[in-house]
Each structure stands twice: as C-alpha cells, then as structure tokens.
Design a protein around this motif. Structure first.
Motif, PDB file in Angstrom:
ATOM      1  N   GLU A 187       0.043   4.128   0.760  1.00 21.47           N
ATOM      2  CA  GLU A 187      -0.165   4.934   2.049  1.00 21.47           C
ATOM      3  C   GLU A 187       0.579   4.693   3.418  1.00 21.47           C
ATOM      4  O   GLU A 187       1.553   5.314   3.762  1.00 21.47           O
ATOM      5  N   CYS A 188       0.508   3.633   3.746  1.00 25.29           N
ATOM      6  CA  CYS A 188       1.069   3.287   4.852  1.00 25.29           C
ATOM      7  C   CYS A 188       2.477   2.141   4.664  1.00 25.29           C
ATOM      8  O   CYS A 188       3.124   2.101   5.497  1.00 25.29           O
TER       9      CYS A 188
ATOM     10  N   ARG B 219       0.739  -2.890   4.637  1.00 23.21           N
ATOM     11  CA  ARG B 219      -0.042  -3.836   4.302  1.00 23.21           C
ATOM     12  C   ARG B 219      -0.026  -3.966   2.868  1.00 23.21           C
ATOM     13  O   ARG B 219       0.352  -3.102   2.097  1.00 23.21           O
TER      14      ARG B 219
ATOM     15  N   CYS C 150       0.688  -1.346  -0.016  1.00 23.37           N
ATOM     16  CA  CYS C 150      -0.004  -0.055   0.022  1.00 23.37           C
ATOM     17  C   CYS C 150       0.968   1.240   0.119  1.00 23.37           C
ATOM     18  O   CYS C 150       1.839   1.475   0.812  1.00 23.37           O
TER      19      CYS C 150
ATOM     20  N   CYS D 142      -6.521   1.930   4.385  1.00 19.65           N
ATOM     21  CA  CYS D 142      -6.229   3.334   3.995  1.00 19.65           C
ATOM     22  C   CYS D 142      -7.232   4.003   2.870  1.00 19.65           C
ATOM     23  O   CYS D 142      -7.258   5.085   2.823  1.00 19.65           O
TER      24      CYS D 142
ATOM     25  N   CYS E 248      -4.178  -0.144   0.660  1.00 21.45           N
ATOM     26  CA  CYS E 248      -4.889  -1.387   1.147  1.00 21.45           C
ATOM     27  C   CYS E 248      -6.377  -0.776   1.662  1.00 21.45           C
ATOM     28  O   CYS E 248      -6.532   0.313   1.656  1.00 21.45           O
TER      29      CYS E 248
HETATM   30 ZN   LIG Z   1      -2.151   1.322   3.769  1.00 20.15          ZN
END
Ligand SMILES: [Zn+2]
Ligand SMILES: [Zn+2]
Lengths: 357, 181
Positions: free
Chosen positions: B5-6, B9, B3, B32, B29
């Motif tokens: 963003e994070c 995951r 993912c 997010c 993910c």
């Molecule tokens: Zn994420």
C-alpha cells in the motif's frame, strides 16, 4: 494479594520451568476461546447495569470452586487497577488492550501460575486463554476444553446448532477458538526465506504476524502463527492444520540455522557476540535495537555459541523492557528518552546476573 | 517485503482472501492494515469493520434509478428485537449485539460467513454438554409437536393425548434443568 506478583514479575511462573518442547524455536503455545452467555446482551451494547450484573454473576460462579489441580482463580477488576498496572498485564499477554482500555466492568480471572486467564466483559462475555511453554498444542486444547466444560457447568452459553458458539464478531463464530504458536525465526528472516513461505501459509487459512513492535515489523524475529477460520472446522482439525504448518516452519528454521552455521559461522558468531557486547555495555537502548540484539543472543544460545545464559532471557527481557514494566520498576512515568536509559541499565544488570548466577 | 500500500514500511501482515474461488493476496504494514480495516486475529486493536461494511453495503440496494428518496424504495429495516440492533448498525460496526441477532439477521449472514471463513457457514466443532443436551430435547419437542398436529388432523385423540403428555414432560425437563447433564 498476589496482584503485586502478577504486576512485578516479567516471567510468569508457567514460563519458568525451562524451555518446552521444540523450545529452541517455539516459545509458547496459546489457545483462546470466545464464549457468551445466553440472555445477556454482548458487552459492546450492554448497559452499565447489565455488564455489572454479568460480571458479578459470572465471577461468583467461577470462584466458588476451582478447576481440578488449578487452585482458585484470582479476580482483578479493571476499574480497580491503575493504568500502568493494566499496561503491565497487557505486556505479559494476560489481558488484551481492549479489556484494559475499553471494557465496561471488565475483569480478569488469573490462575496462580498465570497460565490461565479468563477475561470477563471483553469483546465477548468470556475470553478463556491457556498458555503453555514451547510447542504444546494438544495440551492447550485439552486444558482449554476442560476449562470450557467446567465453565459451562456453571453458566449457560449462547450456542446455536447451525452457527456454533455465538460471538460478538463474525470472525470468531463457530468454535470461537484461536490457536496460536509463538515462534522465534531468526534464520528464516536472515536468509529471507520467510517471505517466500508466508503466502503458502496464508493459503491454508493461517495468519502470521509479528508480536512486538508498534508499527511495522516483527521485532525480535518473533512471530505468531494462528488460525484465521473458526467456522466449519472442528477444533481438532484446526489444531491439526496449525500443527502441520508449525512443524514445517520448525524444520525450515533448523535447516536455515544449519546452513548459516555451515557456510558463515564466523559471520554469525561475530553478529551474536557484537549484540552480546552491546547488551552488556550500552547506556542507551531503544526497544527496537534491544529486540534485535536479544534475538541474536538467543540464537547464539540455541546454537551453543554462547554458554551459561538461559534462553529465557529473550522472552523475559522482551517483556521486561516494555514501557509498562520500565515504569513499574521506576515507580513513576518515564519519557521515551528516560525509558531508553532505564532499558539499557536493566538489560546490563540482567546479563550480569546471568553470567554470575 | 515492502507494504504494497505505502511501499515504505515492511509488510508485517499477510492476508489471503478467497473471494468467489479467486485467491487474493495482500501484504501490508500494520498502519495500512489498520487504515484498510483488515482484521488481525488475536488482536483487538483493529477490526474487520470496514471490510465487513464494504461487503454489507454492497448488498444494500444502492444506486437506485430514482435519486430522490421515496418511501417505497426504503428497504425494510432488519432489527433484532432482543437488543434493538439494526442490521444497518451491524453493518457499520461489524459486531453483533446479542445472540438473537444471529437469528434476526440470519437470511443475510451466509455471504458474510462464507467470506470470513473460507466458504463455511455451518459449525462443525464442539457442542457444549448442557446447551447441547437442551438442544436435543428442544429438537425432540419440535418433532413431537409435528406428530401431535398429525394426530389431531386425523382425529386420533387418544394418541394425541399421549404425545401431548410427552411434550409436557420434556418441557418440564428443560425447566428442571435436566438435559443439563
Ligand atoms: Zn503500508
Ligand atoms: Zn440482538
């Protein structure tokens, strides 16, 4: 009446007659139409009274006769079901989580074989869904279109020349149609090709997502491919674009399977039979592991590495081993740990049945 | 793929958005995606709310030079008179309240539909039989009204009377449910 059956059996009758077209890769095809009635506010702003009136009126209209060759539809009202019964219907994809949890005077009309579900007072007044086994986009389109005409004979739709079928959410306006195909793509995942293919699919206005799993990944290598765009294209064109992409994915997945069989058959066999061993012997199994192992075994069945087990076992056990069903069988609420034990037992039992039967 | 963003995951959702002809890809993910309010078709658990409201707020006059509220700078509120939903509320929830909202907010909808539906703003699919039939009659009436006006302006009263009768018949058809073919 048949509420008991809707709730107690994981495999819907429509799934039972064996795999459909391209059934080694495509598990099912679904078309959903969002429709609203003229003169009624949409469910999210409707008053209790208005939602109740709309439900009474529409359910009466839709049950006074039946669609040719379908038999009458069974009405299930959300406020007459227990939370776990609703959960089971969600796990079978017969209703949406929104209808189960958030709707006001929500209800569903189900056909006897569960291939047709008409949700009332979901986000839109009417959400019509047709499910087919295997890859059957045309059949789904024909049936959903016919049912749509049948419904329109009875109630007046909110329709606008310019914007098409008016829906509560701007993402559904126009055709109100979401066509989706559920695919099992283990070889594309194993060979890490799927991630490379996905951007190209997105570019065509289609979306790929995992079906099971609470957070992150696609459990059981099961993916749903569907159209994102509903406005500015005809239903036929939307379905045609989706068909093209699904055909390519089927082809790619077959190539990848052949390639694995050619270059690493023994490793694949090892993986498949290890999973088979775990499914038939484990005493505790989390849903994530169950999904992975079931996907392996299903691939083994499709590649003829394992004989004498129905490919349906993947779909069936994916549904059967979810919390709602496990609790339904247990007849009580279960903690996650208890569920893992029950899940393992249920899978063992089911695998044993398969081998004996 | 992780993912974006994070970075923790697996990315389960893959979006492509076309904004002003520029393609933008996102791999997220589910958590997010939910946080970002990205819409996942076929699922009701998430919504397009934030995405939409971001877009809609952008349209509203913000950052006015005079920072204190003055009556004159308050934009005229668009409200659907059928269901009472304000445009502001629509912008927040990302949901229309009734079919009339589409008319009430029409001047502001094209940019939203363009963004959500890859540049499209007009329906190109199925026309339902009954609603379609009634639409045709309504369009016919609309045309005849103009004709009537024309005849009246030219003082062609005999012609005008004929057209008026036609309109009356068509209106009756709608009431009798003809056009509900
Ligand atoms: Zn994420
Ligand atoms: Zn309204």
């Amino acid at each position: 009446m048949s509420l008991q059956r809707f709730i107690s059996e994981a495999i819907s009758p429509w799934m039972k007659s064996g795999p459909g077209p391209e059934g080694d890769i495509v598990l099912s095809t679904r078309i959903r139409l969002a429709r609203n009635l003229e003169h009624y506010p949409f469910p999210i702003v409707a008053s209790d009274e208005s939602a109740n009136t709309m439900l009474h009126y529409t359910s009466k209209e839709l049950t006074k006769d039946s669609y040719p060759q379908m038999g009458s539809l069974e009405l299930l009202k959300m406020n007459e079901l227990s939370p776990n019964q609703k959960r089971v219907l969600v796990e079978k994809h017969l209703i949406s989580p929104h209808l189960a949890e958030k709707s006001l005077h929500g209800a569903v009309l189900l056909s006897d074989d569960e291939s047709v579900s008409i949700m009332l007072n979901e986000e839109d007044h009417i959400r019509l869904q047709c499910l087919f086994r295997g890859f059957q986009l045309n059949e789904s389109l024909v049936l959903s279109n016919g049912l749509d005409d049948w419904i329109e004979e009875k109630v007046t739709y909110a329709f606008d020349e310019k914007r098409g079928f008016l829906t509560s959410c701007p993402t559904n306006v126009g055709t109100g149609m979401r066509a989706s195909v559920m695919m099992h793509l283990p070889a594309l995942v194993m060979t890490q090709q799927l991630n490379r293919i996905l951007p190209a699919i997105n570019q065509l206005g289609l979306v790929v997502r995992g079906i099971y799993g609470e957070g992150s990944e696609a459990l059981g290598n099961l993916f749903q491919i569907s159209n994102q765009m509903t406005l500015g294209k005809s239903e036929e064109d939307i379905v045609e674009d989706l068909r093209g992409v699904v055909m390519q994915l089927i082809q790619q997945e077959r190539y990848a399977r052949d390639e694995i069989m050619r270059t690493s058959k023994i490793q694949l066999e090892d993986k498949v039979f290890r999973s088979f061993g775990l499914l038939t012997n484990s005493r505790i199994m989390e849903s994530k592991e169950a999904a992975e192992r079931l996907s392996d075994v299903r691939l083994g069945i499709d590649l003829d590495l394992i004989q004498g087990i129905s490919g349906n076992i993947l779909n069936e056990l994916m549904i059967l081993t979810q919390p709602g069903f496990l609790q339904q069988y247990a007849g009580k609420g279960l903690t996650p740990d208890e569920r893992d034990v029950r899940r393992a037992a249920l899978i063992r039992e089911r695998m044993k049945l398969e081998r004996e039967g | 793929m992780l993912c974006e963003e994070c970075q923790q995951r697996q990315a389960a959702l893959h979006f492509t958005k076309i904004i002003n002809g520029k393609k933008e890809e996102m791999h997220l993910c589910e958590e997010c995606a939910r946080d970002k309010g990205e819409h996942i078709p076929g699922s009701n658990s998430y919504s397009i709310h934030d995405l939409l409201s971001g877009l809609l707020n952008f349209e509203q006059p913000m950052g006015n030079s005079d920072s204190y509220p003055s009556r004159a700078s308050v934009p005229k509120q668009l409200v659907c008179e059928s269901c009472g939903l304000s445009y502001e509320r629509f912008a927040k929830t990302g949901r229309f309240g009734c079919s009339n909202c589409y008319k009430a907010f029409d001047p502001k909808l094209d940019p939203i539909f363009k963004r959500v539906h890859s540049g499209n703003v007009r329906h190109a699919g199925k026309v339902p039989k009954r609603a379609g039939g009634r639409l045709q009659i309504k369009n016919q009436i609309e045309k005849l009204r103009k004709e009537l006006q024309h005849h009246i302006e030219k003082e062609e009263f005999e012609e005008a009377a004929k057209v008026r009768d036609k309109i009356r018949d068509l209106n009756k058809d709608i009431q009798d449910g003809k056009g509900d073919v």
